[in-house]
Motif scaffolding. Structure first.
Motif, PDB file in Angstrom:
ATOM      1  N   MET A   1      30.519  12.136  26.279  1.00 20.79           N
ATOM      2  CA  MET A   1      30.744  13.424  26.948  1.00 20.79           C
ATOM      3  C   MET A   1      29.807  14.495  26.383  1.00 20.79           C
ATOM      4  O   MET A   1      29.668  14.601  25.178  1.00 20.79           O
ATOM      5  CB  MET A   1      32.194  13.847  26.740  1.00 20.79           C
ATOM      6  N   ARG A   2      29.145  15.226  27.255  1.00 22.33           N
ATOM      7  CA  ARG A   2      28.170  16.208  26.778  1.00 22.33           C
ATOM      8  C   ARG A   2      28.753  17.611  26.895  1.00 22.33           C
ATOM      9  O   ARG A   2      29.173  18.014  27.969  1.00 22.33           O
ATOM     10  CB  ARG A   2      26.912  16.153  27.640  1.00 22.33           C
ATOM     11  N   PRO A   3      28.761  18.325  25.799  1.00 24.68           N
ATOM     12  CA  PRO A   3      29.364  19.665  25.831  1.00 24.68           C
ATOM     13  C   PRO A   3      28.717  20.581  26.856  1.00 24.68           C
ATOM     14  O   PRO A   3      29.391  21.379  27.494  1.00 24.68           O
ATOM     15  CB  PRO A   3      29.122  20.192  24.413  1.00 24.68           C
ATOM     16  N   ILE A   4      27.383  20.422  27.055  1.00 27.37           N
ATOM     17  CA  ILE A   4      26.702  21.390  27.932  1.00 27.37           C
ATOM     18  C   ILE A   4      27.218  21.294  29.364  1.00 27.37           C
ATOM     19  O   ILE A   4      27.205  22.274  30.115  1.00 27.37           O
ATOM     20  CB  ILE A   4      25.172  21.176  27.877  1.00 27.37           C
ATOM     21  N   LEU A   5      27.723  20.120  29.752  1.00 22.44           N
ATOM     22  CA  LEU A   5      28.210  19.962  31.110  1.00 22.44           C
ATOM     23  C   LEU A   5      29.500  20.747  31.339  1.00 22.44           C
ATOM     24  O   LEU A   5      29.916  20.947  32.469  1.00 22.44           O
ATOM     25  CB  LEU A   5      28.455  18.479  31.406  1.00 22.44           C
ATOM     26  N   TRP A   6      30.121  21.192  30.250  1.00 19.92           N
ATOM     27  CA  TRP A   6      31.358  21.961  30.387  1.00 19.92           C
ATOM     28  C   TRP A   6      31.093  23.445  30.583  1.00 19.92           C
ATOM     29  O   TRP A   6      31.999  24.196  30.957  1.00 19.92           O
ATOM     30  CB  TRP A   6      32.250  21.762  29.155  1.00 19.92           C
ATOM     31  N   VAL A   7      29.852  23.840  30.303  1.00 12.34           N
ATOM     32  CA  VAL A   7      29.544  25.275  30.380  1.00 12.34           C
ATOM     33  C   VAL A   7      29.864  25.882  31.748  1.00 12.34           C
ATOM     34  O   VAL A   7      30.530  26.915  31.828  1.00 12.34           O
ATOM     35  CB  VAL A   7      28.075  25.532  29.963  1.00 12.34           C
ATOM     36  N   PRO A   8      29.410  25.210  32.858  1.00 11.07           N
ATOM     37  CA  PRO A   8      29.721  25.832  34.155  1.00 11.07           C
ATOM     38  C   PRO A   8      31.219  26.046  34.361  1.00 11.07           C
ATOM     39  O   PRO A   8      31.640  27.090  34.858  1.00 11.07           O
ATOM     40  CB  PRO A   8      29.169  24.826  35.168  1.00 11.07           C
ATOM     41  N   LEU A   9      32.007  25.042  33.941  1.00  5.28           N
ATOM     42  CA  LEU A   9      33.455  25.144  34.150  1.00  5.28           C
ATOM     43  C   LEU A   9      34.036  26.313  33.358  1.00  5.28           C
ATOM     44  O   LEU A   9      34.852  27.091  33.866  1.00  5.28           O
ATOM     45  CB  LEU A   9      34.117  23.829  33.744  1.00  5.28           C
ATOM     46  N   LEU A  10      33.580  26.454  32.104  1.00  2.60           N
ATOM     47  CA  LEU A  10      34.118  27.537  31.271  1.00  2.60           C
ATOM     48  C   LEU A  10      33.721  28.901  31.833  1.00  2.60           C
ATOM     49  O   LEU A  10      34.536  29.823  31.913  1.00  2.60           O
ATOM     50  CB  LEU A  10      33.620  27.384  29.827  1.00  2.60           C
ATOM     51  N   LEU A  11      32.455  29.019  32.250  1.00  3.86           N
ATOM     52  CA  LEU A  11      32.015  30.292  32.844  1.00  3.86           C
ATOM     53  C   LEU A  11      32.854  30.610  34.072  1.00  3.86           C
ATOM     54  O   LEU A  11      33.267  31.751  34.282  1.00  3.86           O
ATOM     55  CB  LEU A  11      30.544  30.214  33.229  1.00  3.86           C
ATOM     56  N   PHE A  12      33.110  29.569  34.853  1.00  3.45           N
ATOM     57  CA  PHE A  12      33.882  29.795  36.062  1.00  3.45           C
ATOM     58  C   PHE A  12      35.314  30.213  35.732  1.00  3.45           C
ATOM     59  O   PHE A  12      35.885  31.084  36.395  1.00  3.45           O
ATOM     60  CB  PHE A  12      33.871  28.541  36.932  1.00  3.45           C
ATOM     61  N   ALA A  13      35.878  29.613  34.692  1.00  3.54           N
ATOM     62  CA  ALA A  13      37.242  29.985  34.293  1.00  3.54           C
ATOM     63  C   ALA A  13      37.292  31.470  33.926  1.00  3.54           C
ATOM     64  O   ALA A  13      38.223  32.184  34.320  1.00  3.54           O
ATOM     65  CB  ALA A  13      37.689  29.122  33.125  1.00  3.54           C
ATOM     66  N   ALA A  14      36.270  31.931  33.203  1.00  7.65           N
ATOM     67  CA  ALA A  14      36.222  33.355  32.849  1.00  7.65           C
ATOM     68  C   ALA A  14      36.145  34.217  34.102  1.00  7.65           C
ATOM     69  O   ALA A  14      36.806  35.252  34.217  1.00  7.65           O
ATOM     70  CB  ALA A  14      35.021  33.617  31.942  1.00  7.65           C
ATOM     71  N   LEU A  15      35.333  33.753  35.059  1.00 11.50           N
ATOM     72  CA  LEU A  15      35.175  34.503  36.303  1.00 11.50           C
ATOM     73  C   LEU A  15      36.507  34.605  37.041  1.00 11.50           C
ATOM     74  O   LEU A  15      36.886  35.672  37.524  1.00 11.50           O
ATOM     75  CB  LEU A  15      34.128  33.810  37.176  1.00 11.50           C
ATOM     76  N   VAL A  16      37.224  33.483  37.118  1.00 15.50           N
ATOM     77  CA  VAL A  16      38.502  33.486  37.835  1.00 15.50           C
ATOM     78  C   VAL A  16      39.477  34.444  37.155  1.00 15.50           C
ATOM     79  O   VAL A  16      40.202  35.195  37.819  1.00 15.50           O
ATOM     80  CB  VAL A  16      39.099  32.069  37.911  1.00 15.50           C
ATOM     81  N   MET A  17      39.441  34.441  35.798  1.00 17.55           N
ATOM     82  CA  MET A  17      40.342  35.353  35.095  1.00 17.55           C
ATOM     83  C   MET A  17      40.041  36.801  35.456  1.00 17.55           C
ATOM     84  O   MET A  17      40.938  37.578  35.770  1.00 17.55           O
ATOM     85  CB  MET A  17      40.211  35.158  33.589  1.00 17.55           C
ATOM     86  N   ALA A  18      38.753  37.134  35.430  1.00 16.71           N
ATOM     87  CA  ALA A  18      38.372  38.513  35.755  1.00 16.71           C
ATOM     88  C   ALA A  18      38.756  38.856  37.191  1.00 16.71           C
ATOM     89  O   ALA A  18      39.248  39.947  37.471  1.00 16.71           O
ATOM     90  CB  ALA A  18      36.872  38.696  35.544  1.00 16.71           C
ATOM     91  N   LEU A  19      38.538  37.903  38.102  1.00 17.85           N
ATOM     92  CA  LEU A  19      38.867  38.168  39.503  1.00 17.85           C
ATOM     93  C   LEU A  19      40.366  38.354  39.686  1.00 17.85           C
ATOM     94  O   LEU A  19      40.799  39.181  40.483  1.00 17.85           O
ATOM     95  CB  LEU A  19      38.360  37.044  40.399  1.00 17.85           C
ATOM     96  N   THR A  20      41.145  37.557  38.949  1.00 18.28           N
ATOM     97  CA  THR A  20      42.599  37.688  39.063  1.00 18.28           C
ATOM     98  C   THR A  20      43.034  39.074  38.604  1.00 18.28           C
ATOM     99  O   THR A  20      43.813  39.747  39.285  1.00 18.28           O
ATOM    100  CB  THR A  20      43.307  36.627  38.197  1.00 18.28           C
ATOM    101  N   ILE A  21      42.497  39.476  37.461  1.00 18.33           N
ATOM    102  CA  ILE A  21      42.837  40.823  36.991  1.00 18.33           C
ATOM    103  C   ILE A  21      42.377  41.844  38.014  1.00 18.33           C
ATOM    104  O   ILE A  21      43.111  42.754  38.392  1.00 18.33           O
ATOM    105  CB  ILE A  21      42.186  41.089  35.615  1.00 18.33           C
ATOM    106  N   GLY A  22      41.134  41.637  38.521  1.00 17.77           N
ATOM    107  CA  GLY A  22      40.566  42.578  39.497  1.00 17.77           C
ATOM    108  C   GLY A  22      41.432  42.702  40.732  1.00 17.77           C
ATOM    109  O   GLY A  22      41.629  43.783  41.276  1.00 17.77           O
ATOM    110  N   LEU A  23      41.998  41.567  41.142  1.00 14.71           N
ATOM    111  CA  LEU A  23      42.805  41.558  42.358  1.00 14.71           C
ATOM    112  C   LEU A  23      44.057  42.410  42.188  1.00 14.71           C
ATOM    113  O   LEU A  23      44.509  43.066  43.105  1.00 14.71           O
ATOM    114  CB  LEU A  23      43.196  40.118  42.678  1.00 14.71           C
ATOM    115  N   PHE A  24      44.616  42.394  40.957  1.00 17.06           N
ATOM    116  CA  PHE A  24      45.859  43.136  40.758  1.00 17.06           C
ATOM    117  C   PHE A  24      45.640  44.557  40.265  1.00 17.06           C
ATOM    118  O   PHE A  24      46.583  45.306  40.114  1.00 17.06           O
ATOM    119  CB  PHE A  24      46.775  42.350  39.818  1.00 17.06           C
ATOM    120  N   LEU A  25      44.363  44.884  40.008  1.00 17.01           N
ATOM    121  CA  LEU A  25      44.087  46.268  39.618  1.00 17.01           C
ATOM    122  C   LEU A  25      44.294  47.202  40.797  1.00 17.01           C
ATOM    123  O   LEU A  25      44.565  48.374  40.632  1.00 17.01           O
ATOM    124  CB  LEU A  25      42.628  46.408  39.154  1.00 17.01           C
TER     125      LEU A  25
END
Lengths: 184, 666
Positions: A1-25
């Motif tokens: 398993m290569r750690p670098i392949l997880w980067v897109p998923l982690l970035l996306f998770a951060a994005l979803v978190m921000a969007l969720t907060i944004g949605l309820f702001l």
């Protein structure tokens, strides 16, 4: 398993978190901290060398007023502009905060679409905008006679927002000494 | 009655899509031929039912059925026919119907034309496609039913926003959706490949026509939107870095990168993981765009009516689709064998540079679009990012991209010879100097960036011509022009497509540079009979007159344009006042000439017989859209290349791929 392949998923998770907060702001609603607060103190130069600028004291002269944040580069501003012209024709005092704009562009904008503002302050570096908590241009503030922010609308005033804004103006006018005198 | 048929059709389509999402996927894992072959008929079936629903909604608009809420809210009986039709997708609910219609159309096309694909692979691709369709159908039926009735029926509709009443805009959303949704095919192919755990040059060959098709539609759709902004809105600009414009631009940048990386994968079996990631991200960004437009998290001109429930639903959908595929990617992409190696200075190297620059650009646009939201979520601070941010960060990347673009096609695969390429590019370098000098001679002094823009565009044109000359072997002696032309004619269509698209890029750069740098703008107060000089032209104001239209009244200005004593054109800009909904719009009068556009907007009267007017000369501005046109033509040429014809992979599939039975199970 290569750690670098997880980067897109982690970035996306951060994005979803921000969007969720944004949605309820709910950015279109008034941040409660702003209501009933006096407008921040400022003193802005005019768009052009001659003419008057805009100060916070202009907004606290006893009658309810509107402060509209606009810019020539702001596309949605054009949508609400005819409505602002309509308000100005009805005699509602409307002031402009020209946000992060070149004065010549702003003048051309007003030359093309008409100038609904009694006075305009040029906020070239956006400092006053920050004090007001400008989230996105355009924004419109209803300010009562004591110079307190009574209502805030973020984004263009679309036909479906017009009634709400008018009611906010009416309500602010009832709280304002100068308007009461005028109506008596 | 008909709206109910539409509603039931959507429900039936949802059932079929859900079945199509599960059965073939299960069948593929169990190697069950019958279950796998269900995929195509179920896909076509859901398409037909969505088509029925779409037709039912269209019918409600055409006959102005004001018992349907959607029609009441967005149509008006006096509206011209074209806008009754375009009104169908000019709103949230209707545009979703169009969205799923195109989604299932693409699924059906993959099913019908993809006979060459191995059965298990096709079943998985279609199942993923059906999964997306069913999610959107569910979203529509739960939160945004287009067939909701109003009882009692309304007498008249509220009308469509007059800004949207324009032929250009009638076709802007369908094209854009074709592009957005077309990227779903690449997405489904990528996810299916990850599930199968196999990926090779053939995959790239299969997916490339779909990417090309989606890219062409997206390109044309974005261009149409910007053209609409330019001539209908009368804002004088054509691109505003508005969140929703960005939402379509990000997938475009990624699709462009994907288009180029599939070439590397097809030719050299390299960049596999990267290509897969781009295929996933392309459609993910389309979904994100959908979320931004419909959830109201960002303010924009384009925003549909805002409803937090819908926003949350799309966000969950987004998290499952993108998060799921990226998780699959994280787990599975590592097991794909690495591809061919290449030196940094090679065709592959240049294409990697293209990919890196395009991806960084996409990331910058994404960050610039979401930054205000991020900062608000993290710290509560409120900021705005205006066009200056995008211009400062975007332009340098494009400069690098254009420089690399001149080199790329002249470098050999695997290991390029930079010295040889530089030698061949001498003429392109000369062309760059001449281009910048020519701009100075025509328009005189301007900003440094303007000359850089011209130099880069001519550098690119020079490089393309050099490549053409090289392919035609024009340096061969004795010089035989007919033989050279014959060689050019035998150059594959794919190469012609590349030349056309790259030339389009050069033309686009010329258009942007000249119109931004040497525009003449006059803001004047005019009385009838007054003349104003605008660049080389004289514009004579003839006065204004009131005119009426089908659903508006207007004041119309009249300008006569002369160049010296030579009559050029009559311009009639209007200020329109629409009745339903009440709204004023500015209709700019534009007279396009090859060297630039004359552009007039009439403003308000001063009450003393004078009228304010805004007059422009915008050099080369129409070249922006001509350039984009060349890009789309290039895409079409490439799509028509024999190698990519749908039947072509058939033989290859049989000879180079083992049958589905030989595939490792999960």
């Amino acid at each position: 398993m290569r750690p670098i392949l997880w980067v897109p998923l982690l970035l996306f998770a951060a994005l979803v978190m921000a969007l969720t907060i944004g949605l309820f702001l709910k950015p279109r609603e008034i941040p409660s901290a702003m209501i009933a607060q006096p407008v921040p103190a400022f003193d802005l130069p005019p768009l052009w060398m001659s003419g008057e600028g805009l100060q916070s004291s202009d907004l606290a002269k006893g009658e309810a007023v509107l402060l509209n944040v606009f810019a020539s580069w702001c596309a949605p501003c054009r949508i609400e502009h005819p409505f602002l012209m309509e308000l100005a024709d009805e005699g509602i005092p409307l002031y402009g905060l020209n946000y992060k704009d070149k004065p010549e562009d702003a003048l051309a904008f007003l030359g093309e679409l008409g100038n609904p503002y009694r006075r305009i302050g040029a906020d070239r570096d956006g400092r006053v905008g920050i004090d007001f908590g400008v989230y996105g241009v355009p924004e419109t503030y209803v300010i009562n006679g004591q110079g307190q922010i009574a209502y805030k609308h973020i984004g263009p005033i679309l036909p479906q927002n017009q009634d709400q804004l008018r009611q906010a103006i009416k309500k602010a006018a009832q709280e304002s000494p100068a308007n009461e005198k005028a109506s008596e | 009655m008909i709206p109910e048929i539409g509603h039931f059709s959507l429900i039936l389509a949802l059932l079929m899509a859900s079945l199509a999402a599960i059965a073939p996927l299960y069948g593929a894992s169990r190697n069950d031929q019958r279950l796998m072959s269900l995929a195509v008929p179920l896909m076509v079936g859901q398409f037909l039912f969505i088509l029925i629903a779409f037709a039912a909604l269209m019918q409600a608009y055409l006959v102005s059925d004001f018992s349907v809420l959607n029609v009441v809210a967005n149509s008006h009986s006096l509206k011209p026919l074209l806008y009754k039709i375009s009104g169908v997708w000019g709103n949230h609910e209707g545009s979703l119907v169009l969205w799923v219609l195109i989604l299932s159309l693409f699924g059906s096309l993959v099913g019908l034309f993809g006979r060459a694909l191995p059965l298990s692979f096709r079943a998985r691709v279609l199942a993923i496609q059906a999964l997306i369709t069913s999610a959107f159908l569910l979203f529509m039926l739960i939160t945004s039913n287009p067939f909701e009735r109003v009882i009692p029926a309304a007498i008249e509709g509220r009308g469509l926003n007059p800004l949207l009443q324009d032929p250009g805009l009638a076709f802007h959303p369908p094209l854009l959706y074709l592009g957005y949704v077309g990227l779903s095919v690449a997405f489904s192919f990528a996810v299916a490949a990850l599930i199968e755990g196999r990926l090779g040059p053939l995959w790239a060959r299969w997916v490339r026509p779909w990417v090309l098709l989606a890219w062409m539609a997206l390109t044309a759709g974005i261009a149409l939107g910007s053209w609409w902004a330019y001539y209908e809105l009368g804002w004088g600009g054509w691109w505003f870095w508005d969140p929703v414009e960005n939402a379509s631009f990000i997938p475009w940048l990624i699709a462009t990168a994907l288009l180029h990386s599939t070439i590397v994968m097809e030719k050299r079996d390299a960049l596999k993981r990267w290509t897969l990631l781009l295929a996933i991200l392309g459609f993910s960004m389309s979904l994100l765009g959908t979320f931004l437009v419909r959830s109201g998290v960002l303010t924009s001109v384009h925003a549909f009516a805002v409803d937090p429930e819908r926003g949350l639903f799309i966000l969950i959908l987004l998290a499952l689709a993108i998060g799921g595929s990226l998780a699959l990617y994280a787990f599975r992409a590592g097991s794909l064998e690495a591809g061919g190696l290449f030196a940094p200075l090679s065709r592959e190297g240049a294409l990697v540079a293209n990919n890196v620059l395009l991806s960084i650009s996409a990331a910058i646009v994404l960050v610039g679009t979401l930054y205000p939201l991020f900062l608000d979520a993290v710290s509560g601070a409120k900021v705005t990012v205006g066009p200056p941010f995008f211009e400062i960060s975007f332009v340098p990347l494009m400069v690098l991209l254009l420089i690399a673009l001149g080199f790329g096609p002249l470098l050999a695969w695997k290991r390029g010879d930079i010295g040889r390429a530089l030698g061949m590019l001498r003429l392109a370098g000369l062309a760059a100097f001449l281009g910048a000098g020519g701009a100075y001679l025509i328009w005189g002094p301007g900003p440094v960036m303007a000359f850089l823009g011209f130099a880069l565009a001519f550098w690119l044109l020079g490089s393309i011509l050099t490549d053409m000359g090289h392919k035609a072997k024009i340096t061969q002696r004795p010089f035989a022009p007919m033989a050279a032309l014959g060689r050019l004619r035998r150059v594959p269509r794919g190469i012609w497509g590349m030349w056309s698209a790259h030339m389009g890029m050069a033309v686009l750069v010329l258009g942007i540079t000249a119109s931004e740098s040497w525009m003449t703008e006059k803001l004047v107060l005019l009385h009838p009979g007054d003349a104003t000089e605008v660049a080389d032209y004289t514009m004579i104001f003839q006065g204004v007159e009131p005119v009426g239209g089908p659903n508006y009244t207007a004041v119309r200005g009249h300008f006569t344009v002369m160049k010296g004593s030579h009559h050029v054109a009559e311009l009639y800009p209007e200020q329109r006042a629409y009745s339903a909904p009440p709204m004023e719009t500015t209709e700019a009068a534009i007279y396009p000439l090859i060297m630039g556009d004359l552009y007039a907007v009439v403003g308000d009267p001063d009450g003393k017989g004078g009228w304010s007017a805004r007059l422009y000369w915008k050099p080369l501005i129409s070249w922006i859209w001509m350039g984009v046109g060349l890009m789309v033509i290039g895409g079409g040429l490439s799509l028509s290349d024999r190698r990519l014809r749908v039947g072509a992979p058939k033989r290859a599939a049989i000879t180079t791929r083992p049958g589905p039975q030989a595939l490792p199970a999960e």
